[in-house]
Design an enzyme around this catalytic site. Sequence first.
Site, PDB file in Angstrom:
ATOM      1  CD1 TRP A 102      -2.107  -2.236   1.733  1.00 55.19           C
ATOM      2  CD2 TRP A 102      -3.037  -1.160   0.006  1.00 55.19           C
ATOM      3  NE1 TRP A 102      -3.140  -3.005   1.255  1.00 55.19           N
ATOM      4  CE2 TRP A 102      -3.726  -2.375   0.208  1.00 55.19           C
ATOM      5  CE3 TRP A 102      -3.435  -0.328  -1.041  1.00 55.19           C
ATOM      6  CZ2 TRP A 102      -4.799  -2.771  -0.603  1.00 55.19           C
ATOM      7  CZ3 TRP A 102      -4.506  -0.713  -1.836  1.00 55.19           C
ATOM      8  CH2 TRP A 102      -5.172  -1.924  -1.613  1.00 55.19           C
ATOM      9  CG  ASP A 171      -2.937   3.875   4.537  1.00 55.24           C
ATOM     10  OD1 ASP A 171      -3.915   3.651   5.276  1.00 55.24           O
ATOM     11  OD2 ASP A 171      -2.752   3.297   3.442  1.00 55.24           O
ATOM     12  CE  LYS A 195      -8.238  -2.229   5.280  1.00 58.36           C
ATOM     13  NZ  LYS A 195      -8.471  -3.380   4.455  1.00 58.36           N
TER      14      LYS A 195
HETATM   15  N1  PMP Z   1      -4.211   1.279   2.618  1.00 57.32           N
HETATM   16  C1  PMP Z   1      -4.243   0.138   3.314  1.00 57.32           C
HETATM   17  C2  PMP Z   1      -3.243  -0.067   4.422  1.00 57.32           C
HETATM   18  C3  PMP Z   1      -5.192  -0.839   3.000  1.00 57.32           C
HETATM   19  O1  PMP Z   1      -5.223  -1.985   3.690  1.00 57.32           O
HETATM   20  C4  PMP Z   1      -6.113  -0.610   1.954  1.00 57.32           C
HETATM   21  C5  PMP Z   1      -7.196  -1.605   1.596  1.00 57.32           C
HETATM   22  N2  PMP Z   1      -7.110  -2.848   2.018  1.00 57.32           N
HETATM   23  C6  PMP Z   1      -6.028   0.591   1.252  1.00 57.32           C
HETATM   24  C7  PMP Z   1      -5.071   1.515   1.616  1.00 57.32           C
HETATM   25  C8  PMP Z   1      -6.980   0.881   0.133  1.00 57.32           C
HETATM   26  O2  PMP Z   1      -8.223   1.095   0.678  1.00 57.32           O
HETATM   27  P1  PMP Z   1      -9.546   1.311  -0.206  1.00 57.32           P
HETATM   28  O3  PMP Z   1      -9.890   0.014  -0.801  1.00 57.32           O
HETATM   29  O4  PMP Z   1     -10.530   1.801   0.832  1.00 57.32           O
HETATM   30  O5  PMP Z   1      -9.250   2.356  -1.210  1.00 57.32           O
END
Ligand code: PMP
Length: 360
Positions: A102, A171, A195
Amino acid sequence: MTERIYNFSSGPAVLPVTVLEQARDEMLSYRGSGMSIMEMSHRSDRFGEVLATAEDGLRRLLDVAQDYRILFLQGGASLQFSMVPMNFLHGGSADYIVTGAWGLKAVHAATKFGNPSIVYSGEADGFRTVPSQDELSFAPDAKYLHYTSNETIDGIEFKYDVEGSVPVVCDASSNILSKQIEIEKYDLIYAGAQKNIGPSGVCVVIVRDSLLERATDGLPALLDYRTFARNASMPNTPNTWGIYIISLVCDWLEDLGGVAAIEKLNREKAKILYDYIDSSDGYYRGHAKREARSLMNVTFRLPSEELEDRFCSEASAAGLDGLKGHRSVGGIRASIYNAFPREGVEHLVEFMKDFSAKNG
Ligand code: PMP
């Protein structure tokens, strides 16, 4: 009573049963209104109270000071990968710590708006660890530093709040509310709700006023954080249902004793699983280095991919669902967020013992 399984999904993920029950009970007529929350104007007083409950709940749970805004956005955490640099990079440079998939995506998004520089990358090592604060140094002219406090795919977590001489952006999608953090060390924290906070479709952004003042002028209104700050998260129609569930999750967590109490439970749950992995004579191999093991996403491998496939399908048949690792890395991932019950972890360990005995 409807049969529930143990849901190890990484997100959208398990929600507290009492929250689901309350939402069910209030579905047709929200607190005597004669309609569901989904059918109600976001400008109504009733919905205003729901939004305030969600915001106040998060503020109390995370101990957020009054010089921070708590905003409810859409577009997921992924939109934040672009909104952060759009608002604060101004064509300049920013420092990114990359400890997983991510974080890497966040860097790629930022390249469109300036010059992100990777000050630490765990990629060559297969994303197994995090740097210590001493290993990190940041450019004095960086507009901000960005990191991912818990890498959901790799199961890698920072055990401390990273500090820097420039604004800190984090994040925290997959570990917000799971343990105590010092909010004042951050200038902007964002987290997709799906989550630990609620359902998908809402992204919570906690941002310090002094950072907001530095936002770029001239952005489209809905991509400018200040639009949401000025309009109490409602420049347009928000995800009313999502915010309602967030308000219920906050109440649930406060009743349970707050973040300190859930942190204790989360540490116990993760310990049960990691201790068993470590005692399995190498049959199960943890992916993360010990010092970076995530409390939320426990990632591990089996002796072969074929066994991993069999493990997932047999687990699923036994009511243990969502254990397949992310398609990019494979292996097994057990996501054990706040609402995941301890007995589900104990069941998983029993299943793992049984599986290794049969397939050793
Ligand atoms: N950052 C992290 C640490 C994630 O775990 C996720 C999704 N699993 C995201 C960003 C992306 O999130 P979204 O699908 O809400 O755009």
